[in-house]
Design a protein around this motif. Structure first.
Motif, PDB file in Angstrom:
ATOM      1  N   GLU A   1       0.797  -1.124  -0.092  1.00  0.00           N
ATOM      2  CA  GLU A   1       0.086  -0.100  -0.052  1.00  0.00           C
ATOM      3  C   GLU A   1       0.782   1.327   0.075  1.00  0.00           C
ATOM      4  O   GLU A   1       0.480   2.228  -0.646  1.00  0.00           O
ATOM      5  CB  GLU A   1      -0.983  -0.091   1.259  1.00  0.00           C
ATOM      6  N   LYS A   2       2.056   1.062   0.591  1.00  0.00           N
ATOM      7  CA  LYS A   2       2.941   2.243   0.725  1.00  0.00           C
ATOM      8  C   LYS A   2       3.626   2.566  -0.644  1.00  0.00           C
ATOM      9  O   LYS A   2       3.559   3.879  -1.262  1.00  0.00           O
ATOM     10  CB  LYS A   2       3.945   2.092   1.789  1.00  0.00           C
ATOM     11  N   VAL A   3       3.978   1.792  -1.453  1.00  0.00           N
ATOM     12  CA  VAL A   3       4.578   1.755  -2.699  1.00  0.00           C
ATOM     13  C   VAL A   3       3.551   2.104  -3.630  1.00  0.00           C
ATOM     14  O   VAL A   3       3.541   3.124  -4.533  1.00  0.00           O
ATOM     15  CB  VAL A   3       5.252   0.383  -3.134  1.00  0.00           C
ATOM     16  N   ASN A   4       2.407   1.466  -3.577  1.00  0.00           N
ATOM     17  CA  ASN A   4       1.013   1.925  -4.426  1.00  0.00           C
ATOM     18  C   ASN A   4       1.255   2.072  -5.889  1.00  0.00           C
ATOM     19  O   ASN A   4       0.960   2.869  -6.461  1.00  0.00           O
ATOM     20  CB  ASN A   4       0.376   3.061  -3.751  1.00  0.00           C
ATOM     21  N   ARG A   5       2.051   0.546  -6.384  1.00  0.00           N
ATOM     22  CA  ARG A   5       2.158   0.731  -7.658  1.00  0.00           C
ATOM     23  C   ARG A   5       1.772  -0.829  -8.196  1.00  0.00           C
ATOM     24  O   ARG A   5       2.300  -1.603  -7.567  1.00  0.00           O
ATOM     25  CB  ARG A   5       3.689   1.041  -8.068  1.00  0.00           C
ATOM     26  N   PRO A   6       1.194  -0.896  -9.283  1.00  0.00           N
ATOM     27  CA  PRO A   6       0.933  -2.611  -9.512  1.00  0.00           C
ATOM     28  C   PRO A   6       2.000  -3.111  -9.978  1.00  0.00           C
ATOM     29  O   PRO A   6       1.914  -4.566 -10.122  1.00  0.00           O
ATOM     30  CB  PRO A   6      -0.045  -2.123 -10.843  1.00  0.00           C
ATOM     31  N   ASN A   7       3.006  -2.688 -10.458  1.00  0.00           N
ATOM     32  CA  ASN A   7       4.337  -3.618 -10.835  1.00  0.00           C
ATOM     33  C   ASN A   7       5.278  -3.453  -9.796  1.00  0.00           C
ATOM     34  O   ASN A   7       6.563  -4.065 -10.008  1.00  0.00           O
ATOM     35  CB  ASN A   7       4.983  -2.950 -12.098  1.00  0.00           C
ATOM     36  N   ALA A   8       5.014  -3.423  -8.602  1.00  0.00           N
ATOM     37  CA  ALA A   8       5.812  -3.619  -7.310  1.00  0.00           C
ATOM     38  C   ALA A   8       5.753  -5.218  -7.120  1.00  0.00           C
ATOM     39  O   ALA A   8       4.788  -5.777  -7.472  1.00  0.00           O
ATOM     40  CB  ALA A   8       5.264  -2.681  -6.229  1.00  0.00           C
ATOM     41  N   MET A   9       6.550  -5.555  -6.274  1.00  0.00           N
ATOM     42  CA  MET A   9       6.554  -6.932  -5.769  1.00  0.00           C
ATOM     43  C   MET A   9       7.237  -6.955  -4.370  1.00  0.00           C
ATOM     44  O   MET A   9       7.985  -6.148  -4.094  1.00  0.00           O
ATOM     45  CB  MET A   9       7.500  -7.725  -6.592  1.00  0.00           C
ATOM     46  N   ILE A  10       6.364  -7.599  -3.459  1.00  0.00           N
ATOM     47  CA  ILE A  10       7.005  -7.718  -2.140  1.00  0.00           C
ATOM     48  C   ILE A  10       7.708  -9.023  -1.915  1.00  0.00           C
ATOM     49  O   ILE A  10       7.118 -10.222  -2.103  1.00  0.00           O
ATOM     50  CB  ILE A  10       5.602  -7.591  -1.011  1.00  0.00           C
ATOM     51  N   LYS A  11       8.831  -9.034  -1.320  1.00  0.00           N
ATOM     52  CA  LYS A  11       9.660 -10.135  -1.102  1.00  0.00           C
ATOM     53  C   LYS A  11       9.411 -10.751   0.192  1.00  0.00           C
ATOM     54  O   LYS A  11       9.475 -10.039   1.326  1.00  0.00           O
ATOM     55  CB  LYS A  11      11.249  -9.780  -1.049  1.00  0.00           C
ATOM     56  N   ILE A  12       9.252 -12.052   0.238  1.00  0.00           N
ATOM     57  CA  ILE A  12       8.845 -12.867   1.534  1.00  0.00           C
ATOM     58  C   ILE A  12       9.703 -13.981   1.553  1.00  0.00           C
ATOM     59  O   ILE A  12       9.807 -14.713   0.685  1.00  0.00           O
ATOM     60  CB  ILE A  12       7.599 -13.396   1.592  1.00  0.00           C
ATOM     61  N   PRO A  13      10.678 -14.073   2.814  1.00  0.00           N
ATOM     62  CA  PRO A  13      11.522 -15.264   2.701  1.00  0.00           C
ATOM     63  C   PRO A  13      10.909 -16.652   2.792  1.00  0.00           C
ATOM     64  O   PRO A  13       9.883 -16.713   3.267  1.00  0.00           O
ATOM     65  CB  PRO A  13      12.584 -14.865   3.843  1.00  0.00           C
ATOM     66  N   ALA A  14      11.421 -17.766   2.199  1.00  0.00           N
ATOM     67  CA  ALA A  14      10.976 -19.020   2.136  1.00  0.00           C
ATOM     68  C   ALA A  14      11.351 -19.968   3.247  1.00  0.00           C
ATOM     69  O   ALA A  14      11.570 -21.073   3.257  1.00  0.00           O
ATOM     70  CB  ALA A  14      11.296 -19.800   0.752  1.00  0.00           C
ATOM     71  N   THR A  15      10.951 -19.336   4.310  1.00  0.00           N
ATOM     72  CA  THR A  15      11.230 -20.048   5.836  1.00  0.00           C
ATOM     73  C   THR A  15      10.079 -20.727   5.925  1.00  0.00           C
ATOM     74  O   THR A  15       8.835 -20.305   5.298  1.00  0.00           O
ATOM     75  CB  THR A  15      11.363 -19.071   6.856  1.00  0.00           C
ATOM     76  N   LEU A  16       9.823 -21.626   6.767  1.00  0.00           N
ATOM     77  CA  LEU A  16       8.605 -22.659   6.848  1.00  0.00           C
ATOM     78  C   LEU A  16       7.409 -21.598   7.690  1.00  0.00           C
ATOM     79  O   LEU A  16       6.194 -21.552   7.060  1.00  0.00           O
ATOM     80  CB  LEU A  16       8.866 -23.713   8.064  1.00  0.00           C
ATOM     81  N   GLU A  17       7.964 -20.649   8.022  1.00  0.00           N
ATOM     82  CA  GLU A  17       6.917 -19.567   8.929  1.00  0.00           C
ATOM     83  C   GLU A  17       6.648 -18.612   7.586  1.00  0.00           C
ATOM     84  O   GLU A  17       5.445 -18.082   7.346  1.00  0.00           O
ATOM     85  CB  GLU A  17       7.308 -18.715   9.879  1.00  0.00           C
ATOM     86  N   GLY A  18       7.321 -18.656   6.590  1.00  0.00           N
ATOM     87  CA  GLY A  18       7.102 -17.611   5.518  1.00  0.00           C
ATOM     88  C   GLY A  18       6.042 -18.116   4.521  1.00  0.00           C
ATOM     89  O   GLY A  18       5.202 -17.411   3.712  1.00  0.00           O
TER      90      GLY A  18
END
Length: 368
Positions: free
Chosen positions: A128-145
């Motif tokens: 929501e802060k970046v507010n652009r359709p071509n953004a991507m949010i990086k999430i680490p592939a931990t078990l909790e992720g």
């Protein structure tokens, strides 16, 4: 366009730059890389922002405007501003590629890597802060992720899954993606405008395995140095192809406009000077992949890269053979990849701690 970067692109690889800074944006360098070197996206991580935000000067004007805010707020404002401005530069690339490319990634706070709900919450805040359709949010592939990946996608948010080292975890990531896209469809989101990549780390695998092979010390072990990372990545590509071709959940999502979650080769700068400086580009060329590379690797590719297709049906058998030989030599690959994941999270947390210190110093300096 340079001949090598054009050939890589024509053979199905999307070239993304693994770097971003205010200076790169404002100098016009990012536009030049798009125009001259086939760059069609950008990835960031805590270490990249640590390097950018340690520079004295480029961020002073915004820090003065923000005033004496708390350091976490300042970091959020500085980084999301850079990512927002970069997404604007890539907007035409995004539209021309139906939002497959033109993506700019920003990572959740690495200190949340083992906190599912906090990761989900911050993913929404960053989107929501970046507010652009071509953004991507990086999430680490931990078990909790993994559940955070599914729930973030369910909200219509594009996700870059990072810090993947093992095939086992990669398959879990694909499952999390498909589940997330199914939920996004149920929630009424336009799947055709969403995208996801699975960032499979490469060179760090060779760094770790080569040390074990050196410790074994035999001529046979020496012969295997520099082979593990490419073999592991090629097997990831085999898994990618098989999973999306055979998963019974996928056709219905594809019919609604969903795109496959592409493998992204990360950590592609060559760390061993004995190896080619384009090793982790030239040996991993195939359709429907992304290669995010530091500028040094990009310039090496442009200057003398090959760019021909190197992931083929035949290469899968060779990769399986490589992994079998390593196992016979006593290399516990699961132990290697588990350690690399833990070390990756720890390294990003260390970089983030440095970001906090550097930005706090800058806040104090501009408000003195």
């Amino acid at each position: 366009m340079t001949e090598a970067t054009q050939r890589v692109s024509e053979n199905g690889v999307s070239i993304w730059l693994d770097d971003l800074s205010r200076t790169r944006i404002e100098s016009g360098n990012l536009q030049e890389l798009i125009a001259n070197d086939n760059v069609v996206g950008v990835t960031t991580n805590p270490s990249i922002f640590q390097k950018a935000l340690s520079q004295v000067g480029p961020y002073d004007a915004q820090l003065k405007e923000l005033g004496k805010v708390d350091v976490e707020t300042a970091i959020r404002e500085l980084t999301t501003t850079d990512v927002r401005n970069a997404t604007d530069i890539f907007r035409q690339v995004a539209e021309d590629s139906d939002f497959v490319n033109g993506r700019v990634s920003i990572e959740v706070d690495p200190r949340l890597a083992h906190e599912t709900e906090a990761t989900e919450k911050q993913a929404v805040e960053l989107w929501e802060k970046v507010n652009r359709p071509n953004a991507m949010i990086k999430i680490p592939a931990t078990l909790e992720g993994l559940p955070a990946i599914t729930e973030t996608l369910a909200k219509g948010i594009s996700v870059n899954v990072t810090l993947i080292f093992s095939l086992e975890r990669y398959e879990q990531v694909i499952d999390a993606y498909i589940a997330g896209m199914a939920k996004a469809a149920e929630n009424g989101h336009d799947l055709s405008k969403m995208a996801s990549v699975a960032s499979f780390f490469v060179s760090r695998v060779d760094t770790a395995v080569d040390k074990l092979l050196e410790a074994i010390g035999t001529p046979e072990a020496k012969e295997m140095e520099g082979k593990a990372a490419v073999a592991n990545a090629r097997l990831a590509y085999e898994l990618f192809q098989n999973k999306f071709a055979n998963d019974p959940r996928w056709p219905a999502l594809a019919a609604k406009g969903a795109k496959v979650q592409r493998p992204l080769w990360a950590s592609t700068g060559t760390k061993n000077p004995a190896y080619s400086d384009t090793k982790y580009v030239d040996e991993l060329v195939a359709a429907d992949v992304v290669n995010t590379m530091p500028e040094k690797t990009l310039m090496a590719l442009a200057d003398h890269g090959d760019g021909k297709v190197t992931i083929t049906e035949g290469s899968f058998a060779e990769a399986h053979d490589t992994m079998n030989v390593l196992a016979e030599m006593g290399i516990d690959f699961k132990e290697v990849t588990d350690t690399l994941e833990a070390d990756g999270v720890a390294a990003f947390i260390k970089s983030w701690d440095t970001v906090i210190a550097d930005v706090q110093s800058a806040i104090d300096r501009v408000n003195a």
